[in-house]
Design an enzyme around this catalytic site. Sequence first.
Site, mmCIF file in Angstrom:
data_model
loop_
_atom_site.group_PDB
_atom_site.id
_atom_site.type_symbol
_atom_site.label_atom_id
_atom_site.label_comp_id
_atom_site.label_asym_id
_atom_site.label_seq_id
_atom_site.Cartn_x
_atom_site.Cartn_y
_atom_site.Cartn_z
ATOM 1 N N GLU A 44 -11.323 -3.765 -3.045
ATOM 2 C CA GLU A 44 -10.397 -2.724 -3.509
ATOM 3 C C GLU A 44 -10.173 -2.911 -5.005
ATOM 4 O O GLU A 44 -9.530 -3.865 -5.425
ATOM 5 C CB GLU A 44 -9.076 -2.858 -2.757
ATOM 6 C CG GLU A 44 -9.209 -2.754 -1.254
ATOM 7 C CD GLU A 44 -8.160 -3.594 -0.529
ATOM 8 O OE1 GLU A 44 -6.955 -3.339 -0.707
ATOM 9 O OE2 GLU A 44 -8.543 -4.514 0.219
ATOM 10 N N HIS A 74 0.804 -1.230 0.000
ATOM 11 C CA HIS A 74 0.000 0.000 0.000
ATOM 12 C C HIS A 74 0.839 1.283 0.000
ATOM 13 O O HIS A 74 0.565 2.224 0.763
ATOM 14 C CB HIS A 74 -0.949 -0.008 1.189
ATOM 15 C CG HIS A 74 -2.030 -1.057 1.116
ATOM 16 N ND1 HIS A 74 -2.540 -1.517 -0.074
ATOM 17 C CD2 HIS A 74 -2.702 -1.732 2.104
ATOM 18 C CE1 HIS A 74 -3.487 -2.418 0.174
ATOM 19 N NE2 HIS A 74 -3.592 -2.577 1.477
ATOM 20 N N HIS A 88 -9.642 2.120 0.225
ATOM 21 C CA HIS A 88 -9.571 0.967 1.126
ATOM 22 C C HIS A 88 -10.684 0.990 2.181
ATOM 23 O O HIS A 88 -10.421 0.758 3.366
ATOM 24 C CB HIS A 88 -8.195 0.942 1.786
ATOM 25 C CG HIS A 88 -7.739 -0.415 2.196
ATOM 26 N ND1 HIS A 88 -8.453 -1.204 3.072
ATOM 27 C CD2 HIS A 88 -6.651 -1.138 1.855
ATOM 28 C CE1 HIS A 88 -7.800 -2.343 3.257
ATOM 29 N NE2 HIS A 88 -6.704 -2.336 2.525
HETATM 30 C C1 BGC Z 1 -4.528 -6.443 2.044
HETATM 31 C C2 BGC Z 1 -4.376 -7.160 3.351
HETATM 32 C C3 BGC Z 1 -3.910 -6.164 4.358
HETATM 33 C C4 BGC Z 1 -4.899 -5.061 4.453
HETATM 34 C C5 BGC Z 1 -4.399 -4.002 5.385
HETATM 35 C C6 BGC Z 1 -5.541 -5.376 2.210
HETATM 36 O O1 BGC Z 1 -5.648 -4.659 1.041
HETATM 37 O O2 BGC Z 1 -4.858 -7.301 1.001
HETATM 38 O O3 BGC Z 1 -3.466 -8.216 3.241
HETATM 39 O O4 BGC Z 1 -3.724 -6.749 5.603
HETATM 40 O O5 BGC Z 1 -5.112 -4.484 3.206
HETATM 41 O O6 BGC Z 1 -5.412 -3.278 5.883
#
Ligand code: BGC
Length: 391
Positions: free
Chosen positions: A356, A150, A225
């Site tokens: 997402e 991310h 998210h």
């Molecule tokens: C991921 C997860 C991660 C989470 C964090 C998601 O987009 O796929 O693996 O733990 O985001 O908040």
Amino acid sequence: MKTRFLISFVLIVIAVCMPGCKKKAPTPQEPESKPEVEVKETRLMSANEEPFGQTADGRQVTLYTLTNTNGLRARITNYGAILVSLEVPDRDGKLADITLGFEALDGYLKMDTYFGATVGRYANRIGKARFVLDGVEYKLAANNGENHLHGGIKGFDKVVWRPEDLWANDNEALLKMSYISEDDEEGYPGNLACTVTYTLTKDDELKISYEAETDKTTVVNLTNHSYFNLAGQGTGDILGHELTLNADKYTPVDEGLIPTGEIRSVKDSPMDFTLPMSIGSRIKQVGNGYDHNYVLNSGGGTLALAARVYEPTSGRVMEIYTTEPGVQLYTGNFLDGTLTGKGGKVYKKHYAFCLETQHFPDSPNKSDFPSVVLQPGQKYTSVTVHKFSTR
Ligand code: BGC
């Protein structure tokens, strides 16, 4: 004739006076109010702002509210361009906030869950936190074991976005924000000028659009998210939500959740959501829960239906349309009851799901996946629409 007219007149006078009779007599201090007229509340599309606190380095942050004529309300802050709350009616018209998050900025400053956040420069994982572009190796911040997740240690979710536009007309209410990610930020090449625009329409859609331009070849993958629970945030788990995904395939992952490169059919597996299926019906068969990228049948590029989620007790339905080729289904597997959010609600495992919209994880290292490369002179665009209704 005359008597009939007189009776009707008396009846009308009684009917008009009756509601007034219930009113208590005005006290000498209380001036007699104007006759009560039943005014049907008409909501207008609106876009407002108020202070939301300040960051550790003293930057003022704002909370924006977009409201539509049916009462849907989205609250967004320019810290991380985060969707703070989203109130949506159930089948009886009762509003509930359907996204996890915090009441105050402080919660967002501390979180590592990305609640409601705009994620970038590259949403999801990049294996071994590195990639090669035009023969040059770029090393990124490793913030998820040896991998990059991310956007790194300080991704787009942890920066203050600049407000550009805030308005409402008869059809929509809109907030546009911008951010310039500098060359080498978290290891990425090129200055990247980005915008994210939230639009709430009169047709009960929340549209999130992104644009970006670079001055040096780079990679981009932006998403939102939000953690959804269509029964209302913090009210329980989402295992009874019914999910349909317009995806015949997904990208299997290794132990670090990095795609192996294979694109596999969902057929005859617990990954199959091509027909409506409750999220919990086979979740035990996928280890800790779903945390997988689905390959959308649309192939990306045009706005197409990716997912539909129905919550039986409230009747709420959310459809997701996107121009992206993939969507990550994440079922809040790492929520463990240690976070307390809005309304004092404790967020436990599977208390929310994320969808997402994105390009596939680790695309910078997978030449067979749709490209995430952005060249100078090109414009990155991505649109995702969340459409709400009830059944
Ligand atoms: C991921 C997860 C991660 C989470 C964090 C998601 O987009 O796929 O693996 O733990 O985001 O908040």
